[in-house]
Design a protein around this motif. Structure first.
Motif, PDB file in Angstrom:
ATOM      1  N   UNK A  96       0.836  -1.200   0.000  1.00  0.00           N
ATOM      2  CA  UNK A  96       0.000   0.000   0.000  1.00  0.00           C
ATOM      3  C   UNK A  96       0.872   1.252   0.000  1.00  0.00           C
ATOM      4  N   UNK A  97       0.330   2.313  -0.578  1.00  0.00           N
ATOM      5  CA  UNK A  97       0.982   3.619  -0.401  1.00  0.00           C
ATOM      6  C   UNK A  97       0.824   4.023   1.064  1.00  0.00           C
ATOM      7  N   UNK A  98       1.661   4.943   1.541  1.00  0.00           N
ATOM      8  CA  UNK A  98       1.539   5.359   2.954  1.00  0.00           C
ATOM      9  C   UNK A  98       0.145   5.887   3.291  1.00  0.00           C
ATOM     10  N   UNK A  99      -0.497   6.578   2.349  1.00  0.00           N
ATOM     11  CA  UNK A  99      -1.829   7.137   2.637  1.00  0.00           C
ATOM     12  C   UNK A  99      -2.845   6.019   2.826  1.00  0.00           C
ATOM     13  N   UNK A 100      -2.765   4.984   1.979  1.00  0.00           N
ATOM     14  CA  UNK A 100      -3.688   3.851   2.133  1.00  0.00           C
ATOM     15  C   UNK A 100      -3.369   3.082   3.408  1.00  0.00           C
ATOM     16  N   UNK A 101      -2.073   2.981   3.669  1.00  0.00           N
ATOM     17  CA  UNK A 101      -1.642   2.286   4.876  1.00  0.00           C
ATOM     18  C   UNK A 101      -2.264   2.949   6.119  1.00  0.00           C
ATOM     19  N   UNK A 102      -2.330   4.285   6.077  1.00  0.00           N
ATOM     20  CA  UNK A 102      -2.904   5.018   7.209  1.00  0.00           C
ATOM     21  C   UNK A 102      -4.381   4.674   7.379  1.00  0.00           C
ATOM     22  N   UNK A 103      -5.115   4.538   6.258  1.00  0.00           N
ATOM     23  CA  UNK A 103      -6.528   4.128   6.356  1.00  0.00           C
ATOM     24  C   UNK A 103      -6.637   2.729   6.967  1.00  0.00           C
ATOM     25  N   UNK A 104      -5.739   1.842   6.523  1.00  0.00           N
ATOM     26  CA  UNK A 104      -5.779   0.469   7.038  1.00  0.00           C
ATOM     27  C   UNK A 104      -5.445   0.450   8.524  1.00  0.00           C
ATOM     28  N   UNK A 105      -4.396   1.187   8.899  1.00  0.00           N
ATOM     29  CA  UNK A 105      -3.989   1.209  10.310  1.00  0.00           C
ATOM     30  C   UNK A 105      -5.088   1.769  11.197  1.00  0.00           C
ATOM     31  N   UNK A 106      -5.849   2.710  10.656  1.00  0.00           N
ATOM     32  CA  UNK A 106      -6.922   3.323  11.446  1.00  0.00           C
ATOM     33  C   UNK A 106      -8.208   2.510  11.362  1.00  0.00           C
ATOM     34  N   UNK A 107      -8.133   1.344  10.700  1.00  0.00           N
ATOM     35  CA  UNK A 107      -9.290   0.445  10.593  1.00  0.00           C
ATOM     36  C   UNK A 107     -10.468   1.097   9.870  1.00  0.00           C
TER      37      UNK A 107
END
Ligand code: SAH
Length: 427
Positions: free
Chosen positions: A47-58
């Motif tokens: 994932x790009x970092x921005x998508x990763x942030x969405x994933x990390x934030x559930x």
């Protein structure tokens, strides 16, 4: 594919949408799906970092692997955001088998659905399909957006404005931050409300050019011309806000900077609440941060200042009315930003030095920041009060104290965007 596309507005709240791919295209597509309330499954090894942030934030589910056809089980829609044509075709095939519409970023002709270019104005969504040509749809969308932004545009009449009510009912008040001076530094929401207001109550510090945005038939109240003392004038302003709103108007209370930074916005909110008038607060760019920035001064800087304190200087440090612990502020290492501080500057700086802040601490004064009349004075804590008098600086001005005042010096920032030419100013 023949036939015209059939437009729909999909209501995706709580519904499964699969996005295949974790790169730039997915990064651009996912936010609108989340905004629609979709239950997003992202299938991608990386994932790009921005998508990763969405994933990390559930905010979405992430399957960290390549696509498998049963990823689509239970889905209502799939978006393919990968370049590999063979992998993309396999998603298309799995979607067709399940009768799920499939958007293809890589190949619009193989897609069973196209995503339009979108612009929103309050409750209205305009979606444009350009016959499969995304550049055309974006160009048309941009033209429509410009049309809607014109203050007398077809959708900007009060009847369609979100929250604006028929004139037989209670209107509302918006406390809008106008920003520090440059008319471009108002927020998009603040500007939109301003262009639609029935009544505008403006402060002295509000950028004059913004008032050109007000509808010709709107009532414009200049709050600085109210002929009473400050506290009586505030009551008068509160009364104007309440009366007009109760008469069903959309009232914009336009205030310099941010409404809640020494702006008496809280008092106006309370007055409206007491009268049963709904209030929206639209934050603004505050001069306490923007004025230093316009002079090339960051209020924090790594390794230099890890805090900034904004303080009003309008009450003298030795006054019984002072609520400020100047002795404690003198003990801080970080940035001190003083608003309304010119009149008491000698007493303020003397107090800070007396309580231990070094007299050689860098200082800067920014007058009429972000306007064509901006002036910047650079000095030190020990001498700034005298220098301000000698240079004839006047309010409105922000005083910045701390090492940040020289942190970027010598970086060649003169003429840097954000520091407009300052005729008569000192470098
Ligand atoms: N709500 C405003 C501040 C209101 S108090 C805000 O958030 O910016 C008024 C003080 O703000 C002035 O005395 C001055 O200290 C500061 N100020 C506002 N606009 C300014 C500007 N363009 N340049 C320098 N100082 C400004």
């Amino acid at each position: 594919m023949s036939g015209n596309p059939y437009p729909l507005g999909l209501r995706l709240a709580g519904r499964r949408v699969v996005v295949v791919g974790g790169g730039v295209v997915a990064t651009r597509r996912v936010p609108a799906l989340l905004d629609a309330g979709a239950h997003v499954l992202l299938v991608a090894p990386e994932l790009t970092p921005a998508l990763r942030a969405h994933a990390d934030a559930a905010r979405l589910d992430w399957a960290p692997r390549r696509f498998a056809p049963d990823d689509l089980d239970g889905a209502w829609l799939v978006q393919v955001a990968i370049d590999d044509p063979i992998a993309a075709a396999s998603v298309s095939a799995a979607a067709a088998e399940r009768r799920i519409f499939c958007v293809r970023a890589d190949d619009r002709f193989s897609a069973t659905a196209w995503t339009p270019a979108v612009t929103r104005q309050g409750p209205v969504t305009v979606a444009v399909l350009g016959g499969g040509d995304p550049r055309r749809s974006m160009a048309v969308r941009d033209a429509i957006r410009d049309l809607l932004d014109v203050r007398k545009g077809p959708l900007s009449t009060p009847a369609v404005e979100e929250g604006s009510l028929p004139h037989t009912r209670v209107g509302r008040v918006a406390l809008v931050g106008a920003g520090p001076g440059d008319p471009e530094l108002i927020t998009v929401r603040g500007w939109r409300l301003l262009t639609r207001a029935d009544v505008v109550v403006a402060d002295r510090l509000v950028p004059g050019l913004l008032l050109d945005e007000v509808r010709a038939d709107a009532e414009l109240v200049d709050a600085s011309k109210i002929p009473y003392g400050p506290s009586r004038a505030q009551e008068e302003i509160n009364q104007i806000l309440v009366d007009r709103a109760l008469a069903g108007k959309l009232v914009v209370r336009l205030k310099g900077g941010d409404p809640y930074v020494f702006g008496r916005g809280g008092e106006e909110l309370l007055a409206c609440a007491a009268a049963g008038v709904p209030v929206t607060v639209v934050p603004g760019v505050t001069s306490s941060i923007a004025a230093p920035a316009a002079a090339g001064i960051p209020v924090t800087h790594r390794g230099v200042a890890h805090e900034f304190t904004v303080v009003s200087g309008h009450v003298a440090p030795d006054s019984p009315d002072s609520l400020v612990r100047w002795d404690a502020l003198a003990g801080l290492r970080g940035t001190l930003v003083v608003l309304m501080g010119l009149k008491n500057l000698a007493a303020i700086t003397a107090t800070l030095v007396a309580h231990g802040r070094p007299a050689e601490t860098p200082a800067a004064v920014v007058q009429e920041a972000t306007t064509g009349a901006q002036r910047v004075l650079r000095s030190t804590l020990g001498t700034v009060a005298a220098d301000v008098v000698a240079a004839g600086l006047r309010p409105p001005a922000v005083v910045v104290l701390g090492d940040v005042a020289t942190a970027l010096a010598g970086a060649g920032l003169e003429g840097f965007p954000g520091s407009p030419p300052a005729p008569g100013g000192q470098a």
